[in-house]
Enzyme design. Structure first.
Site, PDB file in Angstrom:
ATOM      1  N   GLY A 287       0.851  -1.323  -0.094  1.00 27.23           N
ATOM      2  CA  GLY A 287      -0.031  -0.041  -0.054  1.00 27.23           C
ATOM      3  C   GLY A 287       1.013   1.188  -0.050  1.00 27.23           C
ATOM      4  O   GLY A 287       1.987   1.401  -0.638  1.00 27.23           O
ATOM      5  N   SER A 288       0.345   2.298   0.646  1.00 26.78           N
ATOM      6  CA  SER A 288       1.036   3.542   0.668  1.00 26.78           C
ATOM      7  C   SER A 288       2.266   3.602   1.293  1.00 26.78           C
ATOM      8  O   SER A 288       3.200   4.661   0.910  1.00 26.78           O
ATOM      9  CB  SER A 288       0.178   4.702   1.360  1.00 26.78           C
ATOM     10  OG  SER A 288      -1.148   4.676   0.515  1.00 26.78           O
ATOM     11  N   THR A 289       3.119   2.641   2.077  1.00 27.94           N
ATOM     12  CA  THR A 289       4.270   2.823   2.406  1.00 27.94           C
ATOM     13  C   THR A 289       5.257   2.631   1.303  1.00 27.94           C
ATOM     14  O   THR A 289       6.301   3.360   1.387  1.00 27.94           O
ATOM     15  CB  THR A 289       4.574   1.646   3.466  1.00 27.94           C
ATOM     16  OG1 THR A 289       3.970   0.383   2.932  1.00 27.94           O
ATOM     17  CG2 THR A 289       3.723   1.603   4.529  1.00 27.94           C
ATOM     18  N   LYS A 291       5.151   4.477  -1.233  1.00 26.30           N
ATOM     19  CA  LYS A 291       5.293   6.000  -1.762  1.00 26.30           C
ATOM     20  C   LYS A 291       6.639   6.431  -1.362  1.00 26.30           C
ATOM     21  O   LYS A 291       7.164   7.387  -1.999  1.00 26.30           O
ATOM     22  CB  LYS A 291       4.105   6.769  -1.257  1.00 26.30           C
ATOM     23  CG  LYS A 291       2.681   6.180  -2.160  1.00 26.30           C
ATOM     24  CD  LYS A 291       1.654   6.853  -1.430  1.00 26.30           C
ATOM     25  CE  LYS A 291       0.144   6.328  -2.232  1.00 26.30           C
ATOM     26  NZ  LYS A 291      -0.909   6.658  -1.349  1.00 26.30           N
ATOM     27  N   SER A 342      -0.594  11.230   1.343  1.00 25.13           N
ATOM     28  CA  SER A 342      -0.925   9.868   0.843  1.00 25.13           C
ATOM     29  C   SER A 342      -1.740  10.036  -0.478  1.00 25.13           C
ATOM     30  O   SER A 342      -2.875   9.034  -0.472  1.00 25.13           O
ATOM     31  CB  SER A 342      -1.267   9.008   1.754  1.00 25.13           C
ATOM     32  OG  SER A 342      -0.913   7.486   1.515  1.00 25.13           O
TER      33      SER A 342
END
Length: 572
Positions: A287-289, A291, A342
């Site tokens: 997921g967004s980690t 990014k 995010s």
């Protein structure tokens, strides 16, 4: 009256006597000289029983010498079926002490054998009860049994060994060749009729113990980590949880916790799903980690700067006939705000600005799609497809943390590289191997894998990740008095029944480091299938804060006074 024997008869008798003596003499020579070795071996077999018993297994201690795994000498019980008058009565007497059914014991004791194991590696109290019983045809020998004095603490890292002393999981398996002792040969004496075997007069040949392991793990930080993770999983009614704490400058693991836990002293009733080290074996969509990694690549390649303006498309953008949504409708924002808030759309645009080849190159450089080579068994390499296998939306999806599988150890190692001025370190958990006298046989030093990004890029990304905690989605990871850098992640899981993203099953995570300006701890928290509020900033970030706060206090790191570790790796 018979007359004297004739001379011929006397010679005949003499010849017969001499022939008899010759036969007897030949037989004696044959038995005592020609067949001596064979007959001696046969006699030994008739009067001795040799049993192989493993030597003492090496201890495992934490970085401060606190014992995490050790050996205890405990009794094992054997029987001599040929020496028993009543196997049934003996079985009835032994059953309550050995905690083995009467039927099973009687079946063993009725065998036509001179030796049979009845129970291995009993509790000391059981041995004392058997000694008081003093039963004919029943004896004991001492064997080493593995004991984990801290119970479930660090169980997924330590692993466990089997009844025969062989390491089956974790460090016990990975370092089996160092930990195991040489086999001991125990000789049990029988009487002349072969009816009894006594443990008296036992002889041991070459009982060499195994080597000991000194870990990078800190027992106190491990305890804090397990306690906070267990509580978080319980509060969220989650399926499981994983947390890793490591030193970003060296790659040394300070703690690795999995919830639910298990007790390595009692593994018979649990299966592999319980003792599996999910931090290494279970790949998940981050997921967004992810990014944070995409941001590092974009800044290194100069396709983005913190102040670069990115249009958020008011929370909705179509790519390859599919729609990407943001949880917040954004217009024009800076690139730093894309990461802090995010934004999926902003991350997708960043990935497209990099292009598939550069994005893939940085994924590899940060260690995704390959094993970290940590010294623990069972590590998975994750899943990173080659660009030739990507679809039209893959660049955008990967930049948001989809279409890619990572393990917790990969993710925390990658973010630790940002904390370490752009240098990726090899994670490790054993620092020394020592002999029985405490002499160091082998020392494991920090290993640089490669430089991933420039120091200036690492510092720029760190500043952006600090904004995630101060002004973005990671506010609950803030530790009073310290600058914290990190990234939240909330990923939908694939529903195996439909092959599509589930609307109810999520993975909430947070990964980061502290103090941001001189990192001492890099940590990741992964909560699998939390119920209710599944956002990483809600279920995982608070665990990061609670563990970080206690660990920093334990390490003596004062707020606003970060101290560099003395053991820092040389950087290329």
């Amino acid at each position: 009256m018979a007359g004297p024997l004739s001379r011929g008869r006397r010679y005949t008798i003499l010849l017969l006597l001499l022939s008899g003596f010759a036969v007897v003499l030949f037989r004696l020579v044959s038995l005592q000289v020609l067949q001596a070795a064979e007959l001696t071996l046969k006699a030994d077999r008739q009067h001795q029983k040799t049993v192989s018993v493993e030597g003492a297994r090496g201890t495992i201690v934490d970085r401060h010498g606190k014992v995490l795994a050790m050996n205890m000498e405990v009794p094992s019980v054997f029987g001599v079926p040929t020496a028993l008058e009543s196997p049934a009565r003996t079985a009835r007497n032994l059953s309550p002490v050995l905690r083995v059914s009467t039927g099973e014991l009687e079946r063993k004791l009725r065998q036509d054998r001179g030796f049979v194991w009845l129970a291995r590696k009993l509790d000391p109290e059981q041995g004392r009860r058997l000694e008081r019983m003093a039963m004919d045809g029943i004896g004991m020998v001492m064997e080493g049994r593995r004991f984990y004095p801290k119970g479930p603490l660090l169980a997924h890292v330590l692993g466990f060994s089997g009844m025969d002393g062989e390491g089956l999981e974790g460090l016990e398996r990975r370092y089996e060749s160092h930990l195991h002792g040489e086999k001991r040969v125990t000789v049990l004496q029988r009487d002349a009729l072969g009816r009894t075997v006594f443990p008296k007069g036992l002889s041991e040949q070459g009982p060499a113990p195994g080597h000991s392991l000194v870990l990078t793990i800190d027992e106190v930080i491990q305890y804090i980590t397990e306690k906070e993770l267990d509580e978080a999983v319980t509060r969220a009614h989650a399926k499981s949880g994983t947390m890793i704490v490591l030193d970003p400058q060296t790659g040394a693991l300070l703690a690795l916790a999995i919830s639910p836990r298990f007790d390595p002293n009692s593994v018979a009733a649990i299966g592999p799903d319980r003792w599996r080290n999910r931090a290494l074996t279970d790949a998940y969509e981050p997921g967004s980690t992810m990014k944070a990694i995409v941001a590092a690549a974009a800044i290194e390649e100069k396709v983005m700067k913190p102040g670069t303006l990115v249009f958020g498309e008011n929370g909705r953008m179509t790519i390859a006939n599919t729609v990407i949504h943001d949880h917040e409708k954004l217009g024009w924002v800076t690139f730093a705000q894309v990461i802090q808030k995010s934004s999926n759309i902003g991350a997708a645009k960043t990935g497209m600005a990099l292009g598939d080849q550069r994005l893939y190159r940085y994924l590899q450089a940060f260690g995704f799609g390959q094993k970290t080579e940590i010294d623990l068994p069972g590590e998975a390499g994750g899943l990173v497809k080659h660009p030739r296998e990507w679809g039209r939306r893959s660049v955008a999806s990967i930049s948001m943390g989809q279409e890619i599988g990572v393990t917790p150890i990969q993710m925390v190692s990658a973010v630790a590289a940002i904390a370490n001025d752009g240098v990726l370190m090899k994670p490790y958990v054993v620092s020394e191997i020592r002999d029985t006298h405490g002499r160091v046989l082998k020392q494991m030093l920090p290993q640089v894998k490669r430089r991933v990004i420039a120091p200036d890029t690492a510092r720029t990304v760190t500043t952006i990740l600090e904004g995630v905690v101060t002004d973005g989605t990671g506010g609950k990871a803030a530790i009073p008095g310290f600058r914290v850098a990190g990234k939240t992640g909330t990923a939908q899981k694939i529903d195996p029944r439909t092959g599509t993203y589930s609307a109810t099953q999520f993975v909430g995570s947070f990964v980061g480091f502290v103090p941001a300006e001189a990192p001492r701890l890099a940590m990741i928290v992964v909560i699998d299938e939390p119920q209710g509020d599944a956002w990483g900033g809600t279920v995982a970030a608070p665990v990061f804060r609670r563990v970080g706060e206690q660990a920093l206090n334990y390490l003596g790191v004062s707020p606003n006074e970060p101290v560099k570790l003395a053991l820092a790796a040389d950087r290329p």
